[in-house]
Structures are given as structure tokens and as C-alpha cells.
Design an enzyme around this catalytic site. Structure first.
Site, PDB file in Angstrom:
ATOM      1  N   HIS A  50       8.128  -1.267   2.247  1.00  0.00           N
ATOM      2  CA  HIS A  50       7.265  -0.633   1.260  1.00  0.00           C
ATOM      3  C   HIS A  50       7.026   0.811   1.671  1.00  0.00           C
ATOM      4  O   HIS A  50       7.346   1.228   2.797  1.00  0.00           O
ATOM      5  CB  HIS A  50       5.932  -1.385   1.130  1.00  0.00           C
ATOM      6  CG  HIS A  50       6.048  -2.690   0.394  1.00  0.00           C
ATOM      7  ND1 HIS A  50       6.319  -2.755  -0.948  1.00  0.00           N
ATOM      8  CD2 HIS A  50       5.952  -3.970   0.831  1.00  0.00           C
ATOM      9  CE1 HIS A  50       6.375  -4.020  -1.328  1.00  0.00           C
ATOM     10  NE2 HIS A  50       6.164  -4.782  -0.259  1.00  0.00           N
ATOM     11  N   ASP A  56       7.151   6.464  -2.401  1.00  0.00           N
ATOM     12  CA  ASP A  56       7.729   5.919  -3.626  1.00  0.00           C
ATOM     13  C   ASP A  56       8.033   6.991  -4.660  1.00  0.00           C
ATOM     14  O   ASP A  56       9.120   6.994  -5.262  1.00  0.00           O
ATOM     15  CB  ASP A  56       6.771   4.902  -4.246  1.00  0.00           C
ATOM     16  CG  ASP A  56       6.871   3.537  -3.591  1.00  0.00           C
ATOM     17  OD1 ASP A  56       7.738   3.351  -2.728  1.00  0.00           O
ATOM     18  OD2 ASP A  56       6.068   2.654  -3.941  1.00  0.00           O
TER      19      ASP A  56
END
Length: 400
Positions: A148, A178
Site C-alpha cells: 500500500h 498513490d
């Protein structure tokens, strides 16, 4: 069908999607549904005018929120396809044959196992730009490992620059990895590859957008300063990481915060004047005095509320601003005047960025409901008919 795919390269097509007629009008994008940076990259392309068709999976796979609130699916259309079935795979290949760009965010090798990997798609459309969004990239020791945002930015050194020197690093939500290091680099990559594909003699190619690569790239200036001896490899000791008392945040009387960025001497002079410290402030250029200067600045900010300090600094070049929450930000006078946030379908959300003088962008449609556009996509893209699967109820939630 190859002829149809090649014909799509002859020039821009009129926009037939739900989005605005922005600078990417006529560009066709297939998005294989995922979560995080892939959908955000596809949203950015849709905001810029591309006709983005999102291929959703039966049973979900998006964010665990109602579809109508998933802003990253705005300005798109959706078809529902089961990639575990031959008909679903063929439908994706038919869309890829007519697309300019395809975006997927599976782990390396998954798209190939499903039958929609780069080789299969490029065999149908030799000028397709195949964008791959992952955290670790398509190769390397960790390529097949789960991850992540926080882990990706941790190994790049970017996370290690955040937080106070006497505490742990903190994750800036998932904005740094991200979206900044991942989604936006994917957008840059596929648009650059599209330019190449459309040039004389050009061809399609695979774009490997890894969050670890993009986030590392973002640290270029800091790495240069580190090499030159102008940056210490520890938190809270540098000009831009809170080490300097004239670049950081301070608490106010009411529990709010003010952000200070008075780097240049003329802006700093205005800052200490308005703060009321012009005559007694310790020397700014002496790092040994920074502790005393920080204490003096903190004491002054603690004497008034955030609103009071905002009024003091709002018409100055002192480079001071209130730290606002997400719900407060749309109401800031400057952002409101520019229309930085818009309300669409009952949701306050950021407007498309950047802005264009000749091909303006807009939020033209809300989040695409999974499978809602199968018939019109089949019509507009002249692709194989896709089966309209059972649509989830408007309030249904999908699982990540």
C-alpha cells in the site's frame, strides 16, 4: 477487427462520452476497474475530455462506499464484464482494439492470465498505449508482493522526511504515493506514449508506472540538495521540513493552526512585522538561534485565534495561511472565487485541473454506476455487444 482498430488512429474522433469536450476529446480509454491510483488516473483523463469506459467486475471491487459517492469514477461510462468468462475477455479485447489507451492496476501477470495482457491487446491494436499501474513495478524482488501507499513511500525516503524529529514519520493520507507518485505519473506516461503512437511511424507500447519510481522521482530536488551538503538526512533539521522556524505550522489560541512559509528575507521581514516580533526576534540566519526564534513565534501565534491571525496576514506577502480542514477548504475566499471546488449531484468535489483557455473542462457527469452504459458503449465504440449484468442497488457497497 484489426482494420477498425487501425482506423481509430487516423485522427481525433468526436467526443461521445459523458465528459467535457476538453483537450483530450476524441481519445478513447479503457480502464480495467481497480482501486486507488488507477481510477484516479482514469478520472484525470476523463476530466480532460477523454471517453473513458470503465470495465467493472460483477460483484464489485471498488471502494467500500456507495457508487454515487465514488468521485474518482466521474465523467466515465461503465460496462460490467466477467473476465473469467471467454465472452468477457473478448469484449475487453474488442474495446482495446478501438481504444487509444488501456489502464490496468493488477499485480504483474494477472492481466496476462486473464487473457487481456499487453501482448493480447497489442496484437489486436498495434498502436494501443497499455498503461500498467502498480506499487512495486512490473519487475524486481517485490514486484509480486502486496503493498500500500505507506510502504511504497517508506522505501523511497519520502516518508522518512515527514513528522517531527522527536516522533515517528506520519503518512500524508495516500496523496504522496498513490496519487502524486502513482496516478499522475501514469497520466504523464500514457499521454507521452500516445504522442509517440500517433507520430509517423509510431507504435503502441507498455507504460510501467510504479509508485516507488514516481515517488522517488519527486525527491529529485532534495536528493540534489543532499548531495551538495544543503540537506541533512534527518527530519526537522532542514529548510523545508519544519527545521526552520519560518517554515512550518503553529498552534493558535483556539486550537487551530497557521502555516508559515516566509522563506525569502523580504517576506520574512513582513512576517515578523505583522507578528509583532520585528524588534525582538532572534537572528533568522543563525541556526543556533532557531530554537529561541521558534519559541517566540509560537508564543505570539498562541495569543490569538486562527481567524484573528488570518485577518492580520490575509492582505500581505508574509506567506502565512490558515490550515483548513477538508470541509472548510471549499469555502476559502480564494478557492471559492476560482471555483476550485464544485458541487455536482450533491457532492462537493475538486474541479478538474489544470485549466485550459481553448478547451475548458468540467464535471459533466457523476460517478458511473457499474454496468449502466453497456448499450451506448457498444453503439458508440462499434464494439461487441456486452451483456448487461444485474446492476447493484444504488445504495449497495462494493468490497475492495
Amino acid at each position: 477487427m484489426t482494420a477498425a482498430g487501425e482506423q481509430s488512429r487516423s485522427g481525433p474522433r468526436p467526443s461521445s462520452g459523458p465528459g467535457p469536450a476538453g483537450p483530450l476529446a476524441g481519445v478513447r480509454v479503457v480502464e480495467l476497474a481497480g482501486i486507488g491510483p488507477g481510477p484516479f488516473a482514469a478520472m484525470t483523463l476523463a476530466d480532460l475530455g477523454a471517453d473513458v469506459v470503465r470495465v467493472d467486475r460483477p460483484g464489485g471491487g471498488g471502494l467500500a462506499i456507495p457508487h454515487r459517492h465514488d468521485v474518482t469514477n466521474r465523467n466515465k461510462r461503465s460496462v460490467l464484464l466477467d473476465l473469467k468468462q471467454p465472452a468477457g475477455v473478448e469484449a475487453v479485447l474488442a474495446l482495446a482494439e478501438r481504444a487509444d489507451i488501456l489502464v490496468e492496476g493488477f499485480r504483474p501477470g494477472v492481466a496476462e492470465r486473464l487473457g487481456v495482457g499487453p501482448d493480447a491487446c497489442l496484437a489486436r491494436n498495434s498502436r494501443l498505449v497499455y498503461g500498467r499501474m502498480t506499487g512495486w513495478g512490473q519487475d524486481g524482488p517485490l514486484a509480486h508482493r502486496a503493498g500500500h501507499d505507506i510502504g511504497y513511500i517508506a522505501v523511497t525516503g519520502a516518508l522518512g522526511m515527514t513528522g517531527a524529529p522527536d516522533g515517528p514519520p506520519y503518512a500524508p493520507a495516500n496523496l504522496l504515493g498513490d496519487y502524486a507518485g502513482g496516478a499522475l505519473y501514469l497520466v504523464i506516461g500514457v499521454l507521452a506514449a500516445l504522442q509517440h503512437a500517433r507520430a509517423e511511424g509510431g507504435a503502441g507500447q507498455v507504460v510501467d508506472a510504479a509508485i516507488v519510481d514516481g515517488t522517488s522521482h519527486l525527491t529529485a530536488m532534495i536528493q540534489g540538495m543532499l548531495a551538495a551538503g544543503g540537506w541533512q538526512d534527518r527530519r526537522g533539521a532542514n529548510l523545508l521540513d519544519g527545521g526552520a522556524p519560518f517554515y512550518g505550522t503553529y498552534a493558535t489560541k483556539d486550537g487551530g493552526y497557521m502555516a508559515v512559509g516566509a522563506l525569502e528575507p523580504k517576506f520574512y521581514a513582513e512576517f515578523v512585522r505583522l507578528l509583532g516580533l520585528a524588534e525582538q526576534a532572534p537572528a533568522r540566519d543563525d541556526p543556533a538561534a532557531w530554537g529561541a526564534l521558534r519559541e517566540a513565534v509560537a508564543a505570539r501565534f498562541a495569543s490569538r485565534t486562527r481567524a484573528e491571525w488570518t485577518r492580520v496576514f490575509e492582505d500581505s506577502d508574509a506567506c502565512v495561511a490558515p490550515v483548513l480542514s477538508l470541509t472548510e477548504a471549499p469555502h476559502h475566499p480564494h478557492l471559492a472565487a476560482r471555483g476550485t471546488y464544485v458541487d455536482h449531484a450533491g457532492i462537493t468535489q475538486p474541479a478538474p485541473a489544470p485549466r485550459f483557455s481553448a478547451t475548458p473542462t468540467a464535471v459533466a457527469s457523476g460517478p458511473a454506476r457499474p454496468g449502466a452504459h453497456a448499450a451506448e458503449v457498444a453503439r458508440d465504440w462499434a464494439a461487441l455487444e456486452v451483456e448487461v449484468a444485474a446492476l447493484p442497488s444504488e445504495g449497495a457497497q462494493s468490497t475492495p
